[in-house]
Each structure stands twice: as C-alpha cells, then as structure tokens.
Write an enzyme that holds these catalytic residues in place. Structure first.
Site, PDB file in Angstrom:
ATOM      1  N   THR A 143      32.404  47.363  33.129  1.00 38.08           N
ATOM      2  CA  THR A 143      32.403  46.425  34.453  1.00 38.08           C
ATOM      3  C   THR A 143      31.349  45.551  34.386  1.00 38.08           C
ATOM      4  O   THR A 143      29.962  45.845  34.178  1.00 38.08           O
ATOM      5  CB  THR A 143      32.334  47.603  35.589  1.00 38.08           C
ATOM      6  OG1 THR A 143      33.403  48.488  35.621  1.00 38.08           O
ATOM      7  CG2 THR A 143      32.380  46.504  36.975  1.00 38.08           C
ATOM      8  N   GLU A 144      31.470  44.193  34.730  1.00 42.02           N
ATOM      9  CA  GLU A 144      30.342  43.158  34.715  1.00 42.02           C
ATOM     10  C   GLU A 144      29.478  43.119  33.434  1.00 42.02           C
ATOM     11  O   GLU A 144      28.290  42.900  33.639  1.00 42.02           O
ATOM     12  CB  GLU A 144      29.675  43.276  36.016  1.00 42.02           C
ATOM     13  CG  GLU A 144      30.562  43.194  37.313  1.00 42.02           C
ATOM     14  CD  GLU A 144      31.079  42.158  37.674  1.00 42.02           C
ATOM     15  OE1 GLU A 144      31.033  41.337  37.074  1.00 42.02           O
ATOM     16  OE2 GLU A 144      31.783  42.111  38.635  1.00 42.02           O
ATOM     17  N   LEU A 145      29.826  43.698  32.314  1.00 42.86           N
ATOM     18  CA  LEU A 145      29.193  43.890  31.276  1.00 42.86           C
ATOM     19  C   LEU A 145      27.863  44.518  31.352  1.00 42.86           C
ATOM     20  O   LEU A 145      26.829  44.421  30.633  1.00 42.86           O
ATOM     21  CB  LEU A 145      28.849  42.457  30.487  1.00 42.86           C
ATOM     22  CG  LEU A 145      29.815  41.652  29.994  1.00 42.86           C
ATOM     23  CD1 LEU A 145      29.293  40.369  29.313  1.00 42.86           C
ATOM     24  CD2 LEU A 145      30.879  42.277  29.203  1.00 42.86           C
ATOM     25  N   TRP A 298      25.995  41.066  33.233  1.00 48.92           N
ATOM     26  CA  TRP A 298      26.093  39.469  33.192  1.00 48.92           C
ATOM     27  C   TRP A 298      25.870  38.902  34.462  1.00 48.92           C
ATOM     28  O   TRP A 298      26.278  37.456  34.521  1.00 48.92           O
ATOM     29  CB  TRP A 298      27.608  39.176  32.520  1.00 48.92           C
ATOM     30  CG  TRP A 298      28.627  39.023  33.136  1.00 48.92           C
ATOM     31  CD1 TRP A 298      28.766  39.609  34.423  1.00 48.92           C
ATOM     32  CD2 TRP A 298      30.022  38.853  32.621  1.00 48.92           C
ATOM     33  NE1 TRP A 298      30.102  39.575  34.883  1.00 48.92           N
ATOM     34  CE2 TRP A 298      30.879  39.027  33.663  1.00 48.92           C
ATOM     35  CE3 TRP A 298      30.350  37.975  31.525  1.00 48.92           C
ATOM     36  CZ2 TRP A 298      32.233  38.857  33.933  1.00 48.92           C
ATOM     37  CZ3 TRP A 298      31.960  37.917  31.508  1.00 48.92           C
ATOM     38  CH2 TRP A 298      32.960  38.274  32.303  1.00 48.92           C
TER      39      TRP A 298
END
Lengths: 406, 419
Positions: A143-145, A298
C-alpha cells in the site's frame, strides 16, 4: 540497454456514508457515492486509458508493456458498478503484455499492525488476481509503496515473489541512482525495484503545471530524458497512479496524446525497450543492497508514514480498529469481518491527515469530507457500531433484521 | 501623507459587552500602532472613572493609543440595547456636565424615549463635534452611527466608509425592522466603500441591500493576542467525571440558544455526565429556561446570566467544548477567544468565521442531530479535542488586528486616491 518499466496503481476505497452516533444500522458504506465515483473515474480515466494502452500494445506487437496493481476492493466495485471496466482490464491481460502485481486486498496498512492479517490479505489478493486475470502475481507492492527491510523479509517468507517495489527516496538511496535493480538486506532472492520519482512525478504531478519550466511536456522531450539514462542505468521505473490519466491530469492537458506518442519516441533509441517488473527482475542483476530500516512511502514530500499516521486522531482510529481483530475474528461472522477489513483501507486515515490542512491543499482530490475532524468523527462512530457487533450480548443483529452491508 | 479618521465607534474597555465593541477597540488600537491618526467618537452614558486614575477616560486610553483622540458624546445608545451590561437610563444633566469633552449645549438632556429619536440626536451631536475637528475620512460602525456618518460626509464632503459588523437580517431573521433596514441601506449606498467582516456578510450586503459588489471589501476581524502566562493545561486540573459544554452570548434569536438546548437533549441521550452552561442575557432568556425544563433537562443546564472579566475566564476553564450555534453570525470573535482559553470550538456554518477558520468543528445551526453527534465526539475522543484545542489555538494567531488595520488603511488610500 535501458528498460522503461511502467506500473500503474489502480484503487478506489469504499467510502463511508455519513454515520452519526445516533445511527445503528450496519450499512456503513455509501453505495451511491461509491458507484458514482467509480463510474466517473471509469469514464474519464479507466476506459479511455485502457483503450489507448490496448491500441499501443497491438500496434507495437508486444514491444510495449505495462503493469497494474488493482486493489481487491476496486475489483469488487468494478464487478458491481462498472463491469465494462473489468472486461477492458481482462482484454489487456489477454495480450500477454500486461503484468498484474500483488498487494493487500484492502489497500491496508495491515503490515504495520498485524502480520497475520497482512498475510491473509496478500493471499486473498493473489487468488483474486489469478481468478480474474489468469495470472499469478510474482511481484509485490505494498500500500502506497510503504516499505522497509522487515517488509521485504516478510514478503520473502510468504513466498512466490521475485521482486518488490518501493519509492526511490533520496534518503534511502543516498548517492545511488534509482535506475538499477537492488536487493533488500537479509533476503535471498527478492529484488528491489525503486521508483524514479523525478520522472514519475513529471508525469503524475507536474505535467500540466504551467509554472514548471519544462512545461509543456511532450513525449519527445520525455523520451529524450529516458534516453539520457543509457549508460547510467538499466531501468527507469515509472510508478504512477492510474488516475493521473484523465483525472489528476485532465484530458485537455494533453496527457493522452503524451501517452499515445511516448512509445514511438522511446523506440527511436535502439537501446531502449519496455519491460514489466517481473521481466526487469529476471533481466538485470541487483547491483547493491539498499538498507531501509525505517518506513518509506511514496506520499507527499516527506515520503514517510505521516500522511496516514501523522496525528493523534489517525493513531487513535487505527489502533482502535486493529485492537478489535481478535474479537472480530472470534465472531465467525463473514459480514462483520468484511466490514472490519473495508475499514482498514488506508484512505480512511488519509482523510484524517492534518499535515496540509493549514495550507488548504492536495489531499482534497476524491476526499468526501470537509475536514479531517469530520472524517475522524465519522470513522469512530462506525467503529463504535462495529465494536458493539462483536459483543453477542449487545448485538441484536443476529436475527437478520439489519440491512446487509453494502 | 498621514490620514486622519473620524471614527464613529462603540464601547471601550472596561465596558465591552460584545463583538462590536471588541472589534472597534481592537481595530482602533491596531490603527494607532500603525501610526494612523484616529479621532474616536465614543457614545457615553456617563463619564468613566478608571480605578485609581484620572477621571478623564480620554487620557487613560490615550496612553494605550497615542495616535487616537477620544471624543465622548453623551448618548445612551449602546451596542446591544438593554442586553449589554449597562442598564439604560436617560443621561442626566449632571452627567452631561461632567462630559468634559463636550461643551454645554444648553439643551435639556431628557432624551426621547425611542431608539429612533436617539439615533438622530446622536447624529446631531456628532455633527457638532465634527465641525471642530479636522479629518480625511469618516468611518462608521453599524447602523446606529450611519445617519451621523452620512450627515458629516454631506456637510464636509469627506468620504464615508461604513463597516458592517451585523445587519438587521442577522439580528432579526426575516422579520426586519423597516426603520433599521432603511438606515442601513441609506448608509451603505451613501458610503464611498462598504467594509464587511466576512464574505458571508458581504453576500447579505450585496443581495439584501443591493450594494454593488465592487464597492464592498471584506476585512476579517482579529483577536487580541493573549498576554501573560498561558492557562494551566487541563491535565493539571483535578479530574472531573463531568464534562462541560458552554454557550456564551446574548440569549437572542440570532445566537441560536434553542438549537443548543435541543442538541443538549440529544447529547444527554448518549452521555449522562454532561453539564451545559449558558452564559449571557437576552430577550429569550426566560423562554430558554422554560424550554430546558420542558425538555426535561433543566437539571443539566445552568444559566449564569451576563458574565464579566474574571468570571468569563473561569467559565472557560471549566469547559470541554464551546458551541456557537448562531443562526446568523457575521464574524464570530468569541470562538477565537474560547480557543485562546484552550477550549475547542464547534461553530455554526452560518458564520463568517466558518468560511475561513479550519480547526473548528462546523455544523448547520438547524442540524440538531449533527450538532449533538459532534459534541458527543469531542467529549468521548480525547485525541479529537486535543487536536482541535492545539491546532485551533495556533490558528487564532492568523487573526491579527494589525492585518485588519493594514487592509483598512489600503481602503482609505484607495478612496482618497493616495498612492
């Protein structure tokens, strides 16, 4: 040789409906709004971009390739609200030029709070991708890097993965370039692909910014920047939200034209090609170990967890949510478990972010709330009801009279 | 060039009873600090004796505001009629004589019984003072001073700027007093510029009074920055099992006390240990007390009447949440003051403050359930109240009278065509 590796993140949460302390029904989600957003984004982004990608794949006869990570909860919503979108992704899958990545089914922060829950969500997502697109994911993105060494180790232990993606943040790379394949410490075979955030953000954020000195960005210029990597790197990882095409950057900014012409311009240099993350992992050796003891992501300028866990409301909400894990699972109630999992979607906590609130700002897109305080209040009211369902003494809903979850 | 303003204002400390007086005082003080020259016309019912000092209110205030000259004018006009702190009594001849700034007029000081007459009597007196003053612009605050402002502008040819802190629609809903409306409208149309304290009020001025939008500027109010040591953190207080929700304001239709009570009733359905304190006086006071009894929550609602000075601080220190349920609030300085006292706030969306302030909970004044929902949330979730308190308090720093004064200065310069 330099390879361009496109990966698009495709995600929409199940948004909550307005839920006050006086509500007691168990339909927590706003079916109308979720359908509406899904349909809108489908028409502005998913359908036209999928069509364009399919054209490009056919035109370049297998030389143009991309990867997607589509969350489980969005695939569920496609099935319900936009089956045409699901079919268009399946058409792309059939070309053999599109790779689908694995992530947590619910786009959750479960890795930070419950390793067991994390593992089951990853497995559930892999199964869904296999059943939907006929391919077993070999590459993981969280999730979300969100990433650190421990995540890489956990993912390797889960097995079945060749590579993992993360943000090529300056503070983890130091002097090193994101344009190589790396490896996490304490793992045997997992490779680490890092996002080239400058080039990715040129497309995702700066593309339509007229104050940017490179505006307007045309495919030719962008391809030129990619070509410049030759000799200085093996892969340029362009990781962007899929909604960039048509939503964050509207059609009139020229974003579709940019994408349409990009492959031609890229292929003008003979030593450049497109590869999917799995192909990159297979083609290139890791050049170094990247040590990431602390979490990166990120999001925002900080590239850390502060967008979801930056204030006391966010911590309180998520801690209370995961504290219910044992009770929820002990109930053996599939509806209750499904609701609890949908509440784990990171977006609920993102809406509570106060970081940029003062400047008035970026966390607004797709945000259904007027303020982070409202989103916290709503979430806590829903959680309060969910908690009451865990206690059989307090829970009259077993009679089946309450509404089914949306 | 230094601009001198003839300011037709209201209440100065220690007799401030509400937002209008607070705003006039805060703005004027900041203008003085900027070096702007102000001649301030202050309606006084009686001369003021400050504790341990001169009997001359002008001199006492002058120390604080070197560029401001106070000229008292005998009038029993007050910012809020009889719901301010001072009882309304006709100005006596003895008082008149003591008002040193004003020469004896020889007129009998038995003022007309009606507010209407008093407004015009005030205008005549201001005219008389204005003849002996030199100034460049006239700046009038709210309708009672508008006839005076219009008259002075007409006789001197100086530009008039009217500042709208509240309109008849805010105070009376749709049942406007035609006389007051007409005066407001004349004042706004006669003025060179109209200043409103929010976009919310600007819309009212444009849509209800037909003032050309290009003529109206928004200047937000400020709030006096708290001085001295910050109050004790709540954690330093002995633990209380009871929570306190506070209403501070005039108990009038405009301030929405009924909505506060109805929300209180809903809150008590969910939480038992909550007290509701209503501080203020007003024409709805008795009705509201009765209503609390009828709703069956009389034992949970406490009425303090009008509070002064230290009592206000004390009631803030007891509070866990401040609610401003106003039906129509042009700005709303009071919530900022609550935040300075470390009390989180829930404000009505029908307020000027709601359009610009971020770290407050907001609700439509009529949405009782949502108001109760939010009150319960603040009382139940410490992280929420903590964040509202800390971030809200910090955000009050954005509201500086210096910025308001600077904007007013720009407006003067535009009106006077000064570069």
């Amino acid at each position: 040789m330099t390879s361009v590796c496109f990966y698009f993140q495709v995600h929409q949460p199940y948004r909550l409906r307005h839920y006050t302390i006086f509500d007691s029904a168990t339909d927590y989600f706003d079916g109308f709004k979720n359908a509406q957003v899904c349909r809108k984004v489908a028409d502005k982004c998913y359908l036209p971009t999928n069509r364009l990608l399919l054209d490009l794949i056919l035109r370049y006869e297998g030389r143009f390739k991309v990867a997607f990570s589509i969350t489980g909860i969005l695939l569920e919503q496609f099935r319900e609200y936009a089956p045409d979108v699901l079919r268009s992704f399946q058409d792309l899958a059939e070309t053999g030029c599109v790779e689908f990545l694995a992530e947590t089914y619910h786009h959750s922060l479960s890795f930070l709070f419950s390793p067991g829950e994390f593992a089951s969500q990853v497995q559930a997502h892999k199964r869904l991708i296999r059943d939907t697109f006929g391919q077993m994911p070999r590459v993981f993105r969280n999730t979300e890097l969100i990433y650190n060494n421990a995540l890489a180790e956990a993912v390797e232990r889960l097995g079945g993965f060749d590579a993992i993606l993360s943000e090529g943040a300056d503070h983890i790379l130091g002097y090193r370039s994101p344009n190589y394949v790396y490896r996490p410490p304490n793992t045997c075979r997992l490779k680490l692909l890092l996002k080239n955030y400058r080039l990715s953000d040129d497309i995702a954020f700066r593309f339509s910014n007229r104050a940017w000195n490179e505006w307007p960005l045309r495919a030719e210029k962008f391809a030129h920047w990619i070509h410049a990597v030759n000799g200085n790197g093996t892969v340029v990882n362009l990781f962007v939200d899929y909604e960039t095409f048509g939503e964050h950057q509207w059609e009139d900014t020229g974003i579709f034209e940019f994408l349409r012409h990009l492959p031609t311009e890229i292929f003008k240099h003979p030593d450049t090609d497109f590869k999917t993350p799995s192909e990159v992992a297979a083609a290139y050796d890791a050049v170094d170990v990247v040590d990431v003891p602390y979490f990166v992501s990120w999001a925002d300028i900080e590239r850390d967890l502060s967008a979801w866990l930056g204030n006391p409301m966010q911590h309180n909400a998520i801690t209370e949510l995961y504290n219910l894990e044992g009770q929820v699972k002990a109930c053996n109630d599939p509806d209750l478990l499904a609701d609890w999992r949908r509440l784990q979607t990171s977006d609920h906590f993102y809406y509570m972010c106060t970081k940029w609130f003062a400047d008035g700002d970026v966390h607004k897109y797709f945000n259904p709330y007027d303020s982070p305080y409202d989103s916290y209040i709503n979430f806590m009211n829903v959680l309060d009801n969910l908690r009451s369902r865990c206690d059989p003494e307090l829970n009259p809903s077993k009679t089946g009279l309450t509404a089914a979850p949306a | 060039m230094s601009i001198t303003t003839l300011m037709l204002g209201w209440e100065f400390p220690p007799f401030i009873s509400g937002g209008l007086g607070t705003a006039c005082y805060g703005l004027t003080k900041a203008m003085s600090r900027r070096g702007m020259q102000v001649t301030f016309i202050l309606p006084r019912e009686k001369p003021i004796r400050l504790a341990g000092g001169s009997s001359d209110v002008g001199k006492a205030l002058a120390r604080e505001m070197p560029n401001v000259r106070i000229r008292a004018v005998a009038s029993h006009l007050s910012a809020y009629g009889k719901y301010g702190p001072q009882p309304v009594r006709p100005v006596t001849a003895a008082v008149e004589a003591e008002l040193a700034d004003e020469p004896p007029t020889g007129e009998a000081a038995t003022y007309g019984p009606s507010l209407e007459k008093e407004v015009f009597r005030y205008a005549q007196r201001v005219m008389r003072i204005a003849q002996r003053e030199t100034f460049d612009v006239i700046h009038a605050h709210d309708w009672m001073t508008f006839p005076a402002g219009v008259a002075v502008a007409a006789s001197t040819g100086k530009p008039l700027i009217v500042q709208v802190h509240s309109t008849e629609f805010d105070r009376s809903g749709e049942h406007v007093n035609q006389f007051v409306y007409d005066i407001e409208r004349q004042g706004m149309h006669a003025a060179a510029r109209v200043i409103t304290v929010s976009h919310y009020t600007r819309n009212v001025v444009v849509s209800r009074y037909a003032v050309p939008p290009t003529k109206v500027d928004v200047v937000y109010n400020g709030v006096e920055q708290a001085t001295g040591s910050p109050p004790l953190p709540h954690s330093a207080w002995p633990t209380r099992s009871e929570k306190v929700v506070l209403f501070v304001g005039r108990i009038t239709m405009q301030k929405g006390p009924e909505y506060f009570l109805r929300a209180a009733k809903r809150v008590l359905e969910k939480l038992r240990n909550v007290k509701f304190i209503m501080a203020g006086d007003g024409d709805r006071l008795h009705g509201i007390i009765e209503m609390a009894a009828c709703l069956g929550i009389g034992h949970r609602v406490f009425f303090t009447r009008f509070l002064r000075g230290g009592d206000v601080q004390r009631v803030y220190q007891m509070a866990d949440l401040y609610v401003m349920p106003s039906v129509s609030e042009p700005f709303g300085i009071a919530p900022l003051e609550a935040l300075q006292n470390d009390v989180p706030v829930l404000i009505s969306k029908q307020s000027g403050l709601a359009e610009t302030f971020r770290n407050a909970l907001k609700v439509d004044f009529w949405d009782i359930d949502e108001m109760a929902n939010k009150v319960v949330a603040v009382l139940r979730h410490p992280p929420l109240s903590e964040m509202l308190r800390v971030n809200g308090r910090r955000e009050t720093l954005r509201f500086r009278w210096e910025d308001s004064a600077a904007k007013v200065n720009d407006i003067y310069r535009r009106v006077l065509h000064v570069a």
